[in-house]
Design a protein around this motif. Sequence first.
Motif, PDB file in Angstrom:
ATOM      1  N   LEU A   1      -3.670   3.432  -3.407  1.00  0.00           N
ATOM      2  CA  LEU A   1      -2.675   3.189  -4.438  1.00  0.00           C
ATOM      3  C   LEU A   1      -1.838   1.994  -4.006  1.00  0.00           C
ATOM      4  CD1 LEU A   1      -1.348   4.062  -7.100  1.00  0.00           C
ATOM      5  CD2 LEU A   1       0.151   5.543  -5.750  1.00  0.00           C
ATOM      6  N   ILE A   2      -1.783   0.992  -4.867  1.00  0.00           N
ATOM      7  CA  ILE A   2      -1.097  -0.270  -4.570  1.00  0.00           C
ATOM      8  C   ILE A   2       0.031  -0.442  -5.562  1.00  0.00           C
ATOM      9  CG2 ILE A   2      -1.377  -2.772  -4.466  1.00  0.00           C
ATOM     10  CD1 ILE A   2      -4.448  -2.089  -3.982  1.00  0.00           C
ATOM     11  N   ARG A   3       1.194  -0.875  -5.067  1.00  0.00           N
ATOM     12  CA  ARG A   3       2.325  -1.183  -5.936  1.00  0.00           C
ATOM     13  C   ARG A   3       2.638  -2.656  -5.801  1.00  0.00           C
ATOM     14  NH1 ARG A   3       7.459   1.901  -4.515  1.00  0.00           N
ATOM     15  NH2 ARG A   3       7.549   0.314  -2.918  1.00  0.00           N
ATOM     16  N   GLY A   4       2.999  -3.283  -6.889  1.00  0.00           N
ATOM     17  CA  GLY A   4       3.375  -4.681  -6.871  1.00  0.00           C
ATOM     18  C   GLY A   4       3.075  -5.350  -8.193  1.00  0.00           C
ATOM     19  N   SER A   5       3.374  -6.615  -8.256  1.00  0.00           N
ATOM     20  CA  SER A   5       3.136  -7.407  -9.452  1.00  0.00           C
ATOM     21  C   SER A   5       1.765  -8.075  -9.323  1.00  0.00           C
ATOM     22  CB  SER A   5       4.239  -8.456  -9.598  1.00  0.00           C
ATOM     23  OG  SER A   5       3.982  -9.277 -10.700  1.00  0.00           O
ATOM     24  N   ILE A   6       0.779  -7.542 -10.014  1.00  0.00           N
ATOM     25  CA  ILE A   6      -0.591  -8.062  -9.935  1.00  0.00           C
ATOM     26  C   ILE A   6      -0.776  -9.117 -11.014  1.00  0.00           C
ATOM     27  CG2 ILE A   6      -3.027  -7.480 -10.133  1.00  0.00           C
ATOM     28  CD1 ILE A   6      -2.286  -4.699  -9.026  1.00  0.00           C
ATOM     29  N   SER A   7      -1.136 -10.328 -10.589  1.00  0.00           N
ATOM     30  CA  SER A   7      -1.314 -11.423 -11.547  1.00  0.00           C
ATOM     31  C   SER A   7      -2.744 -11.536 -12.046  1.00  0.00           C
ATOM     32  CB  SER A   7      -0.858 -12.744 -10.929  1.00  0.00           C
ATOM     33  OG  SER A   7      -1.581 -13.020  -9.756  1.00  0.00           O
ATOM     34  N   ASN A   8      -3.727 -11.243 -11.197  1.00  0.00           N
ATOM     35  CA  ASN A   8      -5.114 -11.229 -11.663  1.00  0.00           C
ATOM     36  C   ASN A   8      -5.988 -10.387 -10.743  1.00  0.00           C
ATOM     37  OD1 ASN A   8      -5.437 -13.024  -9.518  1.00  0.00           O
ATOM     38  ND2 ASN A   8      -6.891 -14.286 -10.613  1.00  0.00           N
ATOM     39  N   ILE A   9      -7.126  -9.980 -11.305  1.00  0.00           N
ATOM     40  CA  ILE A   9      -8.100  -9.151 -10.605  1.00  0.00           C
ATOM     41  C   ILE A   9      -9.461  -9.822 -10.763  1.00  0.00           C
ATOM     42  CG2 ILE A   9      -9.220  -6.896 -10.500  1.00  0.00           C
ATOM     43  CD1 ILE A   9      -6.671  -5.751 -11.818  1.00  0.00           C
ATOM     44  N   GLU A  10     -10.172  -9.982  -9.649  1.00  0.00           N
ATOM     45  CA  GLU A  10     -11.507 -10.561  -9.679  1.00  0.00           C
ATOM     46  C   GLU A  10     -12.496  -9.551  -9.101  1.00  0.00           C
ATOM     47  OE1 GLU A  10     -11.785 -14.591  -7.949  1.00  0.00           O
ATOM     48  OE2 GLU A  10      -9.595 -14.411  -7.731  1.00  0.00           O
TER      49      GLU A  10
ATOM     50  N   LEU B   1       0.859  -1.187   0.000  1.00  0.00           N
ATOM     51  CA  LEU B   1       0.000   0.000   0.000  1.00  0.00           C
ATOM     52  C   LEU B   1       0.892   1.232   0.000  1.00  0.00           C
ATOM     53  CD1 LEU B   1      -2.686  -1.004   2.645  1.00  0.00           C
ATOM     54  CD2 LEU B   1      -2.879  -1.069   0.166  1.00  0.00           C
ATOM     55  N   VAL B   2       0.885   1.965  -1.090  1.00  0.00           N
ATOM     56  CA  VAL B   2       1.714   3.161  -1.227  1.00  0.00           C
ATOM     57  C   VAL B   2       0.990   4.380  -0.674  1.00  0.00           C
ATOM     58  CG1 VAL B   2       2.871   4.670  -2.890  1.00  0.00           C
ATOM     59  CG2 VAL B   2       2.872   2.199  -3.236  1.00  0.00           C
ATOM     60  N   LYS B   3      -0.320   4.455  -0.941  1.00  0.00           N
ATOM     61  CA  LYS B   3      -1.125   5.584  -0.453  1.00  0.00           C
ATOM     62  C   LYS B   3      -2.488   5.055  -0.043  1.00  0.00           C
ATOM     63  CE  LYS B   3      -3.206   9.938  -1.938  1.00  0.00           C
ATOM     64  NZ  LYS B   3      -3.377  10.872  -3.061  1.00  0.00           N
ATOM     65  N   ILE B   4      -2.934   5.463   1.121  1.00  0.00           N
ATOM     66  CA  ILE B   4      -4.260   5.073   1.572  1.00  0.00           C
ATOM     67  C   ILE B   4      -4.897   6.277   2.266  1.00  0.00           C
ATOM     68  CG2 ILE B   4      -3.343   4.058   3.704  1.00  0.00           C
ATOM     69  CD1 ILE B   4      -5.690   2.032   3.524  1.00  0.00           C
ATOM     70  N   THR B   5      -6.071   6.658   1.760  1.00  0.00           N
ATOM     71  CA  THR B   5      -6.862   7.712   2.376  1.00  0.00           C
ATOM     72  C   THR B   5      -8.290   7.188   2.507  1.00  0.00           C
ATOM     73  OG1 THR B   5      -7.578   8.769   0.314  1.00  0.00           O
ATOM     74  CG2 THR B   5      -5.471   9.506   1.235  1.00  0.00           C
TER      75      THR B   5
END
Length: 83
Positions: free
Chosen positions: A68-77, A59-63
């Motif tokens: 805002l999330i950083r990383g290697s995302i493999s899939n989204i459901e 989690l890079v930014k949370i309000t």
Amino acid sequence: MNIKDNILNYLYDRDYCMCMYDDYFYIFNYKYLDLFNENRIILSLPKKKLILNGNNLLLVKITKEELLIRGSISNIEVKNDEQ
């Protein structure tokens, strides 16, 4: 109201907004952060659940409204929330 205002109102009249850039995932107007670890993030959206799976998620930014999330995302459901 002019045509520009009508178009802007139409484009921004959403329950939530998601964008994905390289190694970043941005979401606006989420309800709750239900689960967070380095491999999975689960968010509550209006009437839906969003599940992000990947590696090194951070989690890079949370309000209150933005995430805002950083990383290697493999899939989204996206699943309907049955509550």
